[in-house]
Design an enzyme around this catalytic site. Sequence first.
Site, PDB file in Angstrom:
ATOM      1  N   LEU A  17      -3.030   3.294  -0.932  1.00 48.98           N
ATOM      2  CA  LEU A  17      -1.666   3.822  -0.914  1.00 48.98           C
ATOM      3  C   LEU A  17      -1.632   5.294  -0.485  1.00 48.98           C
ATOM      4  O   LEU A  17      -0.776   5.705   0.296  1.00 48.98           O
ATOM      5  CB  LEU A  17      -1.030   3.682  -2.297  1.00 48.98           C
ATOM      6  CG  LEU A  17      -0.494   2.297  -2.664  1.00 48.98           C
ATOM      7  CD1 LEU A  17      -0.200   2.222  -4.155  1.00 48.98           C
ATOM      8  CD2 LEU A  17       0.756   1.968  -1.868  1.00 48.98           C
ATOM      9  N   ASP A  36      -9.758  13.425  -1.481  1.00 51.30           N
ATOM     10  CA  ASP A  36     -10.448  12.300  -2.122  1.00 51.30           C
ATOM     11  C   ASP A  36     -11.749  12.842  -2.700  1.00 51.30           C
ATOM     12  O   ASP A  36     -12.156  13.967  -2.388  1.00 51.30           O
ATOM     13  CB  ASP A  36     -10.736  11.183  -1.113  1.00 51.30           C
ATOM     14  CG  ASP A  36     -10.922   9.825  -1.780  1.00 51.30           C
ATOM     15  OD1 ASP A  36      -9.968   9.025  -1.783  1.00 51.30           O
ATOM     16  OD2 ASP A  36     -12.024   9.575  -2.309  1.00 51.30           O
ATOM     17  N   ASN A  89      -1.086  11.292  -6.042  1.00 48.83           N
ATOM     18  CA  ASN A  89      -1.445   9.872  -6.008  1.00 48.83           C
ATOM     19  C   ASN A  89      -2.799   9.571  -6.640  1.00 48.83           C
ATOM     20  O   ASN A  89      -3.074   8.421  -6.969  1.00 48.83           O
ATOM     21  CB  ASN A  89      -1.442   9.391  -4.552  1.00 48.83           C
ATOM     22  CG  ASN A  89      -1.901   7.957  -4.412  1.00 48.83           C
ATOM     23  OD1 ASN A  89      -1.188   7.029  -4.757  1.00 48.83           O
ATOM     24  ND2 ASN A  89      -3.130   7.773  -3.920  1.00 48.83           N
ATOM     25  N   TYR A 155      -3.894   4.073 -18.889  1.00 45.93           N
ATOM     26  CA  TYR A 155      -3.161   4.121 -17.623  1.00 45.93           C
ATOM     27  C   TYR A 155      -1.649   4.096 -17.855  1.00 45.93           C
ATOM     28  O   TYR A 155      -0.897   4.888 -17.271  1.00 45.93           O
ATOM     29  CB  TYR A 155      -3.596   2.929 -16.769  1.00 45.93           C
ATOM     30  CG  TYR A 155      -2.936   2.818 -15.425  1.00 45.93           C
ATOM     31  CD1 TYR A 155      -3.306   3.649 -14.377  1.00 45.93           C
ATOM     32  CD2 TYR A 155      -1.972   1.837 -15.185  1.00 45.93           C
ATOM     33  CE1 TYR A 155      -2.712   3.532 -13.124  1.00 45.93           C
ATOM     34  CE2 TYR A 155      -1.384   1.704 -13.941  1.00 45.93           C
ATOM     35  CZ  TYR A 155      -1.757   2.546 -12.915  1.00 45.93           C
ATOM     36  OH  TYR A 155      -1.159   2.410 -11.677  1.00 45.93           O
ATOM     37  N   LYS A 159       0.962   7.065 -16.920  1.00 48.27           N
ATOM     38  CA  LYS A 159       2.023   6.825 -15.942  1.00 48.27           C
ATOM     39  C   LYS A 159       3.411   7.002 -16.566  1.00 48.27           C
ATOM     40  O   LYS A 159       4.352   7.438 -15.882  1.00 48.27           O
ATOM     41  CB  LYS A 159       1.876   5.426 -15.341  1.00 48.27           C
ATOM     42  CG  LYS A 159       0.668   5.274 -14.416  1.00 48.27           C
ATOM     43  CD  LYS A 159       0.706   6.267 -13.260  1.00 48.27           C
ATOM     44  CE  LYS A 159      -0.320   5.933 -12.185  1.00 48.27           C
ATOM     45  NZ  LYS A 159      -0.297   6.927 -11.080  1.00 48.27           N
ATOM     46  N   THR A 189      -3.216  -4.052  -2.997  1.00 44.65           N
ATOM     47  CA  THR A 189      -4.369  -3.164  -3.036  1.00 44.65           C
ATOM     48  C   THR A 189      -5.549  -3.938  -3.640  1.00 44.65           C
ATOM     49  O   THR A 189      -5.409  -5.105  -4.020  1.00 44.65           O
ATOM     50  CB  THR A 189      -4.086  -1.924  -3.897  1.00 44.65           C
ATOM     51  OG1 THR A 189      -3.844  -2.348  -5.249  1.00 44.65           O
ATOM     52  CG2 THR A 189      -2.857  -1.163  -3.374  1.00 44.65           C
TER      53      THR A 189
END
Length: 303
Positions: A17, A36, A89, A155, A159, A189
């Site tokens: 993404l 990254d 991201n 997670y 989020k 993904t």
Amino acid sequence: MDLQGKVAVVTGSGRGLGLAYARALAAAGAAVVVNDVDQDAVDEAVGTITAAGGRAAGVVAAVGDSAAAEQLTEAAVGEFGRLDVLVTNAGILRDRVLWKMTDDDFDSVVKVHLRGTFTCARAAAVRMREQGEGGRLILISSPAGQRGNFGQTNYAAAKAGIVAMARTWALELARAGITVNAVVPVAATEMTKTIPAFAPALEEAERTGTPLPDWLRKDEGLGTVEDVAGLITFLASDTAKDVTGQAIGIGGDRLALWAHPKEKSVALTDGGWSAEAIGEHWHDGVGAEPETFGIPAPKAPEA
């Protein structure tokens, strides 16, 4: 959308993404800082963008600490002279049920997702306020943060916190002309390919190149990573200058606005509520229609 003259940082953009976001922003004219932890992924992403006529620079860094956030901001300013857009991201997964989740499982996910969003947004906000020309903070959340998800304590909590930060920062940065929004994406993904209901259709589409079926694109809101990227470009643009403090879902053929949490039902009693009174009232009163929790299990149509 025309993003000529704008500079964007996209964390976690070496693949998936994040790469789709970076490529879309570059295609619209923005200069992009790719980030990254994998040098090869960064080099390949930068090469892909520049080969298509875009402008890009790369930063290899693990998002979380303030030093990495400063490095990303400095790269944008050093390479391209300014910073206008931040897309947070970067993320990792360490899925475990509660009784098996270790401290490290929890801390590492929260550090990258929640703390990494905070440190990067803080560094970007400082720069944008100094420039005095507004800006865009685009924070990537998840359906898990809106509804909860089995095995994702760390997670889902991170989020959910990202959406709360978006709403808070939208207030704090409004006078500076900086908009802040949370994006809730769903896309094919490596993670979604592991979901049994999705796997056959995703594998078939990958093998043959045929489009994903309507039940996935419309009912589940699941499409390609490119399907999500248009929202990022929109939010980065001047067209979205009045869009702030929102949680916006996108995936496949679906675009959605997530509701702000609010009181669903209210009951009043003089003198306050005792435990006994709540017990007598709950099932026929405030609790008569309890909220659902968890991401609904996907259902493929019967053959």
